[in-house]
Design a protein around this motif. Structure first.
Motif, PDB file in Angstrom:
ATOM      1  N   SER A  48      40.206  51.236  46.917  1.00  0.00           N
ATOM      2  CA  SER A  48      39.360  50.074  46.802  1.00  0.00           C
ATOM      3  C   SER A  48      39.089  49.881  44.963  1.00  0.00           C
ATOM      4  N   MET A  51      41.396  49.587  42.512  1.00  0.00           N
ATOM      5  CA  MET A  51      42.025  48.706  42.447  1.00  0.00           C
ATOM      6  C   MET A  51      41.145  47.550  41.950  1.00  0.00           C
ATOM      7  N   VAL A  52      40.111  47.382  42.234  1.00  0.00           N
ATOM      8  CA  VAL A  52      39.146  46.336  41.543  1.00  0.00           C
ATOM      9  C   VAL A  52      39.008  46.575  40.010  1.00  0.00           C
ATOM     10  N   SER A  54      40.761  47.999  37.968  1.00  0.00           N
ATOM     11  CA  SER A  54      41.984  47.749  37.348  1.00  0.00           C
ATOM     12  C   SER A  54      42.175  46.170  37.302  1.00  0.00           C
ATOM     13  N   THR A  55      41.782  45.433  38.424  1.00  0.00           N
ATOM     14  CA  THR A  55      41.884  44.156  38.559  1.00  0.00           C
ATOM     15  C   THR A  55      41.299  43.481  37.145  1.00  0.00           C
ATOM     16  N   TYR A  56      40.081  43.963  36.800  1.00  0.00           N
ATOM     17  CA  TYR A  56      39.118  43.480  35.860  1.00  0.00           C
ATOM     18  C   TYR A  56      39.399  43.971  34.588  1.00  0.00           C
ATOM     19  N   THR A 100      31.129  49.557  42.616  1.00  0.00           N
ATOM     20  CA  THR A 100      32.015  49.780  43.437  1.00  0.00           C
ATOM     21  C   THR A 100      32.144  51.471  43.834  1.00  0.00           C
ATOM     22  N   THR A 144      33.584  46.318  50.929  1.00  0.00           N
ATOM     23  CA  THR A 144      35.175  46.471  51.017  1.00  0.00           C
ATOM     24  C   THR A 144      35.760  46.450  52.438  1.00  0.00           C
ATOM     25  N   GLU A 237      39.843  36.422  35.493  1.00  0.00           N
ATOM     26  CA  GLU A 237      40.225  37.415  36.644  1.00  0.00           C
ATOM     27  C   GLU A 237      39.828  37.025  37.889  1.00  0.00           C
ATOM     28  N   ASN A 240      41.450  34.095  39.535  1.00  0.00           N
ATOM     29  CA  ASN A 240      42.900  34.397  40.242  1.00  0.00           C
ATOM     30  C   ASN A 240      42.642  35.223  41.299  1.00  0.00           C
ATOM     31  N   ASN A 241      41.551  36.099  41.486  1.00  0.00           N
ATOM     32  CA  ASN A 241      41.335  36.685  42.799  1.00  0.00           C
ATOM     33  C   ASN A 241      39.950  36.437  43.281  1.00  0.00           C
ATOM     34  N   THR A 244      37.422  38.722  45.625  1.00  0.00           N
ATOM     35  CA  THR A 244      36.583  39.780  45.119  1.00  0.00           C
ATOM     36  C   THR A 244      35.376  39.068  44.559  1.00  0.00           C
TER      37      THR A 244
END
Length: 314
Positions: A48, A51-52, A54-56, A100, A144, A237, A240-241, A244
């Protein structure tokens, strides 16, 4: 009480997931739901944080890239009795931050460039202390898990609608109307439980974070600035998500459309009121005007610098 309430809410979320599985497939469906929940949570446990981040588009910084920021995190982590977390910066104009990681030994604190540019050192210390409080309370893993179960409930409810809308020869399984109700009410109930857990943990992190920083009104002042900017400056971001959004210190969604119909964060006014009460208990000033105009600097603060020094760190 906060931990007990959180445990009850998490148990309710798990029970809801298994109940939907039971309604769709009886005892077998409940067991399958339990296995799916375990598998998704195991994946989230190990992945997790990556992933988070990388997302941002967060990039890690060290003492060479952002010396003052990293030094502040290190000092606050020491005061909190935590290992030094990794520090990340997100190239995003909206002031915001999150933490995180599956445990304090693998934690990360991420802040946006907008946060570094718009807050004083004292306000920034309040925000980082809040995020470190989440780490100390193991909220990063808890949130999470709740997000993963809530997402799995939505997936399972949709599965029940498309594949459980009829009864077999044994008259088992939900009918069409029941399937529609499962698809609508299941995710809604999961969202409400997730909101309750998130709000409980935010209040607890505000309290501990204010104690770590030493001045509750630093965080209160930061919350006012971040809240005001979040409605003016979009976080693409996060838009779009939206699943989160709960990890940020303040809801990063702009509030357009249905974004804020069910918010995972307590109202900023209530959070400030709780911080003012804590300030009075600790013998600190609870005046917002003093914090905004003339912050109450402690004489031995390692990040003591006048508010005129606002700007990028490092």
């Amino acid at each position: 009480m906060n931990y007990f309430r959180t445990a009850i809410l998490l148990a309710a979320l798990t029970a809801l997931f298994m109940a939907i599985g039971y309604l769709i497939g009886g005892g077998t469906g409940a067991m399958i739901a339990l296995v799916v929940a375990a598998a998704t949570n195991l994946f989230a446990y190990w992945n997790s944080d990556r992933m988070v981040l990388s997302t941002y588009g967060a990039h890690e910084v060290d003492r060479h890239a952002a010396p003052e920021l990293v030094a502040m995190v290190a000092e606050l982590a020491h005061r909190a009795g935590l290992p030094m977390p990794r520090v990340f910066v997100m190239d995003n104009p909206q002031p915001n931050a999150f933490a995180t990681g599956r445990n304090p030994q693998n934690a990360a604190v991420a802040v946006t460039t907008g946060l570094l540019q718009s807050l004083s050192r004292e306000e920034l210390a309040g925000v980082i202390a809040h995020e470190l409080a989440h780490v100390k309370h193991h909220d990063t893993l808890l949130m999470t898990i709740t997000a993963t179960i809530a997402g799995a409930i939505s997936m399972l409810a949709q599965f029940g609608f498309f594949f459980g809308g009829h009864r077999n020869t044994n008259n088992s399984g939900p009918g069409a109307i029941a399937s529609i109700l499962i698809m609508i009410l299941g995710p809604l109930a999961a969202m409400l439980v997730q909101m309750a857990i998130s709000r409980t943990r935010e209040y607890a992190a505000d309290n501990l974070g204010a104690r770590i920083a030493g001045q509750p009104m630093w965080l209160a002042s930061a919350l006012v600035r971040i809240e005001g900017a979040a409605h003016r400056i979009p976080n693409i971001e996060a838009e779009n998500n939206p699943a989160t959004a709960h990890i940020f210190i303040v809801n990063p969604l702009s509030g357009r459309g249905m974004d804020n119909l069910f918010t995972t964060h307590p109202s900023t006014e209530n959070r400030i009121a709780a911080l003012q009460q804590l300030a009075r208990e600790l013998g600190r000033s609870d005046s917002m005007s003093q914090v905004d105009i003339e912050p109450d600097y402690p004489p031995h603060s390692p990040w003591n610098r006048p508010p005129a020094s606002r700007g990028p760190w490092g």
